[in-house]
Design a protein around this motif. Structure first.
Motif, mmCIF file in Angstrom:
data_model
loop_
_atom_site.group_PDB
_atom_site.id
_atom_site.type_symbol
_atom_site.label_atom_id
_atom_site.label_comp_id
_atom_site.label_asym_id
_atom_site.label_seq_id
_atom_site.Cartn_x
_atom_site.Cartn_y
_atom_site.Cartn_z
ATOM 1 N N PRO A 22 10.193 -0.509 7.070
ATOM 2 C CA PRO A 22 10.947 -0.116 5.872
ATOM 3 C C PRO A 22 10.082 0.659 4.884
ATOM 4 O O PRO A 22 8.845 0.617 4.957
ATOM 5 N N ALA A 23 10.731 1.336 3.969
ATOM 6 C CA ALA A 23 10.012 2.035 2.910
ATOM 7 C C ALA A 23 9.180 1.036 2.113
ATOM 8 O O ALA A 23 9.597 -0.101 1.887
ATOM 9 N N GLY A 24 8.001 1.428 1.724
ATOM 10 C CA GLY A 24 7.126 0.545 0.960
ATOM 11 C C GLY A 24 6.155 -0.245 1.817
ATOM 12 O O GLY A 24 5.357 -1.027 1.285
ATOM 13 N N THR A 25 6.212 -0.076 3.143
ATOM 14 C CA THR A 25 5.258 -0.756 4.011
ATOM 15 C C THR A 25 3.845 -0.297 3.648
ATOM 16 O O THR A 25 3.612 0.903 3.433
ATOM 17 N N PRO A 26 2.877 -1.214 3.538
ATOM 18 C CA PRO A 26 1.516 -0.841 3.139
ATOM 19 C C PRO A 26 0.927 0.270 4.008
ATOM 20 O O PRO A 26 1.160 0.321 5.222
ATOM 21 N N ASP A 27 0.156 1.133 3.386
ATOM 22 C CA ASP A 27 -0.433 2.270 4.085
ATOM 23 C C ASP A 27 -1.282 1.874 5.297
ATOM 24 O O ASP A 27 -1.218 2.559 6.335
ATOM 25 N N PRO A 28 -2.099 0.797 5.227
ATOM 26 C CA PRO A 28 -2.881 0.430 6.414
ATOM 27 C C PRO A 28 -2.010 0.107 7.633
ATOM 28 O O PRO A 28 -2.392 0.404 8.760
ATOM 29 N N VAL A 29 -0.847 -0.494 7.398
ATOM 30 C CA VAL A 29 0.058 -0.804 8.504
ATOM 31 C C VAL A 29 0.591 0.488 9.125
ATOM 32 O O VAL A 29 0.644 0.645 10.353
ATOM 33 N N MET A 30 0.983 1.424 8.272
ATOM 34 C CA MET A 30 1.517 2.682 8.767
ATOM 35 C C MET A 30 0.435 3.484 9.501
ATOM 36 O O MET A 30 0.697 4.114 10.530
ATOM 37 N N ALA A 31 -0.781 3.432 8.963
ATOM 38 C CA ALA A 31 -1.886 4.121 9.632
ATOM 39 C C ALA A 31 -2.173 3.490 10.986
ATOM 40 O O ALA A 31 -2.452 4.191 11.968
ATOM 41 N N GLY A 32 -2.095 2.164 11.045
ATOM 42 C CA GLY A 32 -2.308 1.465 12.312
ATOM 43 C C GLY A 32 -1.239 1.811 13.327
ATOM 44 O O GLY A 32 -1.534 2.014 14.512
ATOM 45 N N ARG A 33 0.015 1.864 12.878
ATOM 46 C CA ARG A 33 1.096 2.252 13.798
ATOM 47 C C ARG A 33 0.831 3.647 14.360
ATOM 48 O O ARG A 33 1.004 3.886 15.562
ATOM 49 N N TYR A 34 0.404 4.546 13.504
ATOM 50 C CA TYR A 34 0.131 5.910 13.950
ATOM 51 C C TYR A 34 -0.954 5.941 15.029
ATOM 52 O O TYR A 34 -0.806 6.608 16.067
ATOM 53 N N LEU A 35 -2.045 5.191 14.806
ATOM 54 C CA LEU A 35 -3.131 5.175 15.791
ATOM 55 C C LEU A 35 -2.684 4.552 17.103
ATOM 56 O O LEU A 35 -3.016 5.047 18.184
ATOM 57 N N VAL A 36 -1.910 3.481 17.029
ATOM 58 C CA VAL A 36 -1.467 2.772 18.234
ATOM 59 C C VAL A 36 -0.451 3.591 19.018
ATOM 60 O O VAL A 36 -0.543 3.730 20.247
#
Length: 272
Positions: free
Chosen positions: A188-202
């Motif tokens: 969802p919108a507002g998810t912390p940036d480290p989580v989104m960055a991790g999803r991108y790497l994975v």
């Protein structure tokens, strides 16, 4: 019998229409101008991070090489799968045997669309089904870093595939089913940036799902069991579940995961 002739004629016509539609639908598709414009000027320092996040040396380094020799990306590793044996090519800066003559647009089309500079489909043993989720600017950075690596002469051996897997055009139909630039796991919108960055790497450059997700009969990953573990695509053994659910890595701490990725040892001191 007139009706039989009509039936046969209709079948032939429908078959012809289906063949034409399949041929058209399986055509290689290149990136549009808008996406190519996002490649940017490229930064080799940032590209180095993408290079190692993507594990490029795992497939493209000369088998058995160590240290700096692993940056001689001559290819040649044999990946033996149920579909045949795939051999990663030379991606060094050699203009004849490698990709030294490629433009940044060529690299972007290869990684995001699975299309070669000559307009042929690449086989998805090259994990562009994951790379398709990458930011174009990261491809531009990767291109800049690859330009700093040595040129190494020598063609890797060809793939060894039987019928019908040796017909590259059929990969176009596979792409219609499995190639997407959309994230697998929604947040969802507002998810912390480290989580989104991790999803991108994975999901993108790290292409973790290519090994850790079960596949269907056509070789596509099963998104409903994403990262839940799978039978090894080559050789024997099982690639582990790395989800947070039962049987996964939910009990592992952040230091545990960092240590595992850095050393290859689990928290129980097992080498994987």
């Amino acid at each position: 019998m007139p009706w039989l002739k009509k039936l046969v004629g209709a079948i032939v016509i429908l078959g012809g229409v289906g063949a034409v539609a399949g041929w058209a639908g399986s055509a290689p598709v290149r990136l549009d101008r808008e996406t190519l414009a996002k490649l940017g000027p490229g930064d080799a320092a940032r590209g180095k991070r993408i290079f190692y996040a993507g594990g490029c040396t795992s497939c493209h380094a000369k088998p058995g090489s160590q240290g700096d020799a692993r940056l001689q990306l001559v290819g040649g590793l044999e990946l033996k799968t149920p579909f045949g044996t795939f051999v990663p090519p030379n991606i060094s800066q050699d203009a004849k045997d490698g990709i030294g003559a490629w433009s940044v647009e060529d690299l972007a089309n290869a990684m995001l669309k699975g299309v070669s500079p000559s307009g042929r489909h690449f086989y998805p043993a090259f994990p562009y089904a994951s790379y398709a989720r990458m930011n174009p600017a990261d491809i531009g950075d990767l291109y800049a870093f690859l330009k700093t690596l040595p040129a190494v002469a020598g063609k890797a051996p060809a793939n060894s595939l039987g019928f019908p897997f040796n017909i590259r055009r059929g990969i176009g139909l596979w792409k219609l089913l499995y190639l997407s630039d959309q994230p697998v796991v929604p947040f969802p919108a507002g998810t912390p940036d480290p989580v989104m960055a991790g999803r991108y790497l994975v999901e993108g450059p790290g292409h973790c799902g290519e090994c850790h997700t079960p596949r269907d009969l056509a070789g596509g990953t099963k998104k409903n069991v994403w990262l839940a573990g799978a039978v090894a695509a080559e050789g024997s053994g099982v690639v582990p579940n790395i989800t947070s659910g039962e049987g996964g890595i939910g009990d592992c701490s952040e230091p545990d995961i960092v240590n595992y990725l850095a050393t290859g040892f689990t928290p129980d001191s097992y080498s994987v």
